[in-house]
Design an enzyme around this catalytic site. Structure first.
Site, PDB file in Angstrom:
ATOM      1  CB  SER A 127      -2.811  -2.121   4.369  1.00 38.06           C
ATOM      2  OG  SER A 127      -3.352  -3.130   3.550  1.00 38.06           O
ATOM      3  CE1 TYR A 152       1.413  -2.245   1.355  1.00 35.01           C
ATOM      4  CE2 TYR A 152      -0.479  -3.646   1.771  1.00 35.01           C
ATOM      5  CZ  TYR A 152       0.057  -2.403   1.549  1.00 35.01           C
ATOM      6  OH  TYR A 152      -0.754  -1.296   1.537  1.00 35.01           O
TER       7      TYR A 152
END
Length: 197
Positions: A127, A152
């Protein structure tokens, strides 16, 4: 080829699985159909994939070690596209365990399955969140990514390190993809382009 696509009922996983099926591959989709967002959207994506004879869906949680071991042993995948994960930056603040279970433990199960069953290549989702506090623009793969701003991003950075280690130790070819905001038809309803629309 026989290819495992994790997160196959998710947005990116759905389109990846469909493209692989259209080119003639056999695809086993894996998804836990969690309720992070409306499950009916995931069901709708899966119903489209089920129209292909060379597709099957497994409802398995990545963190379920015995189920993952059994899946790899039974299916003998040629390649794996690992797109399944607990997504969402803000959600990780209130639900940290979901990220460790899915993104860390689940990715370990994928890496071990690939190692134990001679998978030829693993492609996995990282990501843009790994860039965290980095302010240098444009972002580059050569920049330091040691300062994520949410759990995350930390789990995705850990995934990159885990994959790198397995590549080095076990000669498992891996390719990590640092996705930025991905949007389009059947997209995740929590993403900013859909919210703005």
């Amino acid at each position: 080829m026989k290819i495992l696509v994790t997160g196959a009922a998710g947005f990116i996983g759905f389109f990846t699985a469909r493209r692989l099926l259209e080119r003639g591959d056999t695809v086993v989709g894996l998804d836990n159909f969690n309720d992070y967002y409306d499950v009916s959207l995931k069901e709708a994506r899966a119903s489209i994939l089920k129209q292909f004879d060379s597709f099957s869906m497994r409802r398995i949680d990545l963190a379920d070690r015995s189920a993952m071991e059994a899946l790899f042993a039974a299916e003998k995948f040629d390649k794996v596209v690992h797109l399944g994960a607990q997504a969402g930056v803000r959600y990780s603040i209130d639900n940290p365990h979901a990220y460790i279970d899915s993104n860390i433990v689940g990715t370990l199960h994928i890496l071990e399955g690939c190692r134990q069953h001679d998978v030829e290549h693993l492609v996995y989702a990282s990501s843009s969140s790994v860039y965290g506090a980095n302010t240098a623009m444009p972002f580059s793969i050569h920049q330091n990514v040691d300062h994520p701003l949410a759990l995350y991003g930390a789990t995705k950075k850990a995934n990159e390190l885990m994959a790198h280690t397995y590549s080095s130790l076990y000669q498992l070819p891996t390719t990590g993809l640092r996705f930025f905001t991905v949007y389009g038809p059947y997209g995740r309803p929590d993403m900013s382009p859909i919210n703005f629309a």
